[in-house]
Structures are given as C-alpha cells and as structure tokens.
Write a protein that holds these residues in place. Structure first.
Motif, short mmCIF file in Angstrom:
data_model
loop_
_atom_site.label_atom_id
_atom_site.label_comp_id
_atom_site.label_asym_id
_atom_site.label_seq_id
_atom_site.Cartn_x
_atom_site.Cartn_y
_atom_site.Cartn_z
N GLY A 63 0.80 -1.22 0.00
CA GLY A 63 0.00 0.00 0.00
C GLY A 63 0.83 1.26 0.00
N ALA A 64 2.15 1.12 0.02
CA ALA A 64 3.03 2.30 -0.01
C ALA A 64 3.00 2.94 -1.39
N PRO A 65 2.82 4.25 -1.49
CA PRO A 65 2.74 4.89 -2.80
C PRO A 65 4.08 5.03 -3.51
N HIS A 66 5.18 4.96 -2.75
CA HIS A 66 6.50 5.12 -3.35
C HIS A 66 7.36 3.91 -2.99
N VAL A 67 7.91 3.26 -4.01
CA VAL A 67 8.79 2.09 -3.83
C VAL A 67 10.00 2.27 -4.72
N VAL A 68 11.18 2.05 -4.16
CA VAL A 68 12.41 2.12 -4.94
C VAL A 68 13.19 0.82 -4.72
N ALA A 69 13.45 0.10 -5.80
CA ALA A 69 14.28 -1.10 -5.73
C ALA A 69 15.74 -0.69 -5.77
N LEU A 70 16.55 -1.39 -4.95
CA LEU A 70 17.95 -1.02 -4.77
C LEU A 70 18.84 -2.25 -4.77
N SER A 71 20.13 -2.02 -4.83
CA SER A 71 21.08 -3.13 -4.88
C SER A 71 21.17 -3.87 -3.55
N SER A 72 20.77 -3.24 -2.45
CA SER A 72 20.74 -3.89 -1.14
C SER A 72 19.97 -3.02 -0.18
N PHE A 192 13.34 -3.10 3.18
CA PHE A 192 13.29 -4.56 3.09
C PHE A 192 14.56 -5.08 2.42
N SER A 193 14.94 -6.28 2.78
CA SER A 193 16.09 -6.93 2.16
C SER A 193 15.64 -8.04 1.22
N LEU A 194 16.36 -8.18 0.11
CA LEU A 194 16.14 -9.28 -0.84
C LEU A 194 17.39 -10.15 -0.94
#
Length: 405
Positions: A63-72, A192-194
C-alpha cells in the motif's frame, strides 16, 4: 493477485537423508529460473522492466505509494540517511542486536549510533526502552522487525510523533509480515532486504517503501549517480540520454536479472510464509520438551509472523553446552546453523572505537548481551520437510543426552 498455492504433502513428508542440511536456501523454482533465462535473452539485464514491475508489485502488496528497488537494504539505509540529512552531531537510536550494516551506515554518515536494549523474549525494541535515550541530538529512530515478527508499531510511532523524530523501520526480516491486519510497509518508511537468505530473494537486493515523496525522490536520484533517472527511465520516458547530475550520487540500482527472481517468489509469498509457519510450528512442538532450548516468544499484539528465522536461546546451565558448542556439534552432524546476530557494540571496531568517537555508550544493554551469547538460528527454508525438522531436533536431543550434567 497474490496466489496462495497449496502446500504439497510430499514436500513436507519427503524422505530425509544424511546429506548436509543448510541453514537456509532460496525459495526459487523452475519458473523463476526460466524467467531469469528470458531476461538474459531479452538483452536488457540491468535496471529495466522487471525492476519497474517489482516496484509496482511491492506497492500493491504494502500500500506504499513510493517504492524504490535497490542493490541492497544497506544501500537503502545509506541513501535514507542522506535524504534525511543525518550527519555529524546527530544521534540515531537503533538496537545493537541487529546486522552491523545499520550502525556502519550511521557511522559513515558521521552520526552517532545509540544502542537500545531489546526484549529478551522477542529480541525487539519497545517505546519504553527507546524514550530514555532521546535527547536534543536524536534525529532518527531505526527499530528492527525481528526474525519475521512485527514490532509494536503504534507505540513507537506515537513516541516519534511526541518528539517529532522520524522513524525508518528496518524490515529486512519482515516482507510478508503484518501488524494489526496491515502489511509491514503500510505506514512510514521501511527498508526490506532481498538478500539470498531472505524469504523473498533476489540474490542481492533491497526495497525502500515510503509515504514521503521527498525521501523517495532523493533515494531514486541518489541511487543512480545523482541523475534521478537510469537508462530504462530515459529509454521509456523519452528523457535526454545526457541528463544532468543534480547532486553527486551512487550506483545502487537493482538489475533486472535480480528483480525477476524476487518477482516470481513474490507471486508465491503466501505459500512461502505458510510453509515456514508449518515448519516453525513443528519445531516449537518438538522442542517444547528439550530443557535449555527456548524458541523466541510470539508477540501478544495482533500481527502476522512471516517466520524468517527459527531462533532458539540456548541456556548452557540447563542444556549442557553453550550456543557456540551447539553450532559446532550440529555441524559435525551435517546440520547448518548460525547466529543472528552478535551485538554490534561487542564487535571489534565498536569495542575499540566507540568511546573515543562518541563518548560513553548506553550501558543498559543487559538483555542484548545475554541473548547475544545464547541465540542460535536453526535450518528453516520452504524446501525443508517435517522430517528435516525432526532430524534437527533429534540431533539437539542427542547432543543434550551426551552432555547431561
């Protein structure tokens, strides 16, 4: 949108061998592998459409309006600290019982990490523990969702509002967890971590979710050289390939060859969580009769656990050996285990330099120091069977029987 796949009985009850049982293993399947091959064949393997799709899916999930995927997630922590202008003279409250990257990023920003003690049964912080550490220099609180359980968020956010201090939730363990019926990530700013050991893995990777457009814009810009756009943005949105640098940035973008792995698992997140729950429930039942081995407590407030780690506390006076010996003895039986985590303030750098850099530390870390010497993570991943759990517990019982006082 997120399908709950039926857990296979065969998957739970399959034959157990004496082969090495690792602490963890990613929940990838053949569909994920084929999707990865498709990305490689597409010719677009860096940040591209899969990255954008992952951000969209996480936005829909949380439900978060802003998401940024990152290297870690570590990269995310670095950029969030910069976005909040955390620097010299500032203090950031966070637990010592967490991965060292948080304190490292605080130190590298020139700020002071102020370590807060944890509840000895859940290993999480509370507002009551945080409040006495707040002063005029406190500029940020970073609480940690631990092992898949959710923090008591209402009290922490109420405290932060009282003192007008931002909160960044360390949700590295909590993708798929919920607090009072809402997903972690459904308020404030979360990281969050992937990483390869996480419930949803991209091999390496992290995610920022936020309701603060300024934080999101800063992180998105800083993750790619300070341009604010990456190659895919420029290709798809018609922006100039010679976009200007707004400020010096970094190279923290997530490639599509990583994002696609997380996307496939994300579609199975409910099934992954349910399988982990079944395994943890079996562990807890079997360990209930083992003296000196105590699983973490489940918080009493309403929440959904995503069971990232199966952590037990080892009391050597009751069990017969200490945590370190248990890890070695399990290894001799071809069973992997680990420690999540050694207290940061007991790590070499912080032991030797904290007082010189920051003055006297918070000395009220008794629970952290005790559980830091006791906690042991047992094997837990969706491809395990109930028989694997029984093998681990039988090994623990065997170790106990051979070391009875």
């Amino acid at each position: 949108m997120y399908t709950l796949y039926r857990i296979s009985t065969n998957s739970l009850d399959k034959h157990v061998t004496d082969e090495f049982l690792p602490l963890c293993r990613p929940a990838t399947d053949e569909n994920d592998i084929n999707a990865l091959i498709d990305v490689v064949r597409s010719g677009w393997i860096t940040t591209g459409p899969k990255n954008a799709a992952l951000e969209k899916e996480i936005s829909q999930l949380t439900g978060a309006p802003h998401v940024v995927a990152l290297s870690s997630a570590t990269a995310g922590m670095h950029l969030v600290l910069k976005a909040l202008n955390i620097g010299p003279g500032d203090e950031v409250i966070t637990p010592s019982l967490t991965w060292v990257s948080t304190a490292n990023m605080i130190c590298l920003a020139g700020a002071k990490p102020v370590f807060v003690d944890v509840d000895p049964n859940t290993l999480m912080v509370s507002s009551e523990q945080i409040e006495p550490l707040i002063n005029k220099n406190t500029k940020l609180i970073i609480p940690v969702h631990y092992a898949g359980a959710a923090l008591e968020l209402d009290a922490i956010y109420d405290l932060a509002k009282k003192y007008d201090i931002p909160v960044v939730e360390d949700a590295a363990h909590a993708l798929g967890a919920e607090y009072k019926g809402k997903p972690i990530g459904a308020r404030g700013t979360c990281l969050f971590s992937l990483h390869a050991i996480k419930n949803i893995s991209a091999g390496e990777g992290g995610l920022l979710t936020t309701f603060d457009a300024k934080i999101a814009d800063a992180v998105r810009r800083l993750k790619f050289h300070g341009l604010g756009v990456d190659a895919f943005d420029r290709k798809e949105q018609g922006r100039s390939p010679q976009a200007e640098v707004i400020e010096p940035g970094f190279k923290y973008n997530l490639p599509d060859i990583c994002a696609v792995l997380a996307l496939g698992q994300l579609n199975r997140i409910d099934a992954i969580t349910e399988k982990r729950r079944v395994l943890v429930e079996h562990y807890s039942h079997l360990l209930s009769t083992v003296s000196g081995i105590t699983p973490l407590s489940i918080p009493s407030y309403p929440h959904k656990h995503c069971h990232h780690l199966m952590i037990v506390k080892v009391d050597p006076t009751e069990f017969g050996v200490d945590r370190n010996d248990l890890i070695e003895l399990l290894k001799q039986r071809n069973i992997g285990s680990g420690i999540h985590f050694r207290p940061i303030h007991q790590q070499k750098y912080y032991r030797e330099n904290y007082v010189t850099l920051y003055g006297e530390p918070n000395t009220n870390l008794n629970h952290t120091e005790l559980v830091g010497s006791q906690i042991c993570s047992l094997p837990l991943f969706p491809d395990m069977s109930l028989g694997d759990v029984e093998r681990v517990v039988e090994a623990i019982k065997d170790i106990a029987s051979k070391n009875e006082k």
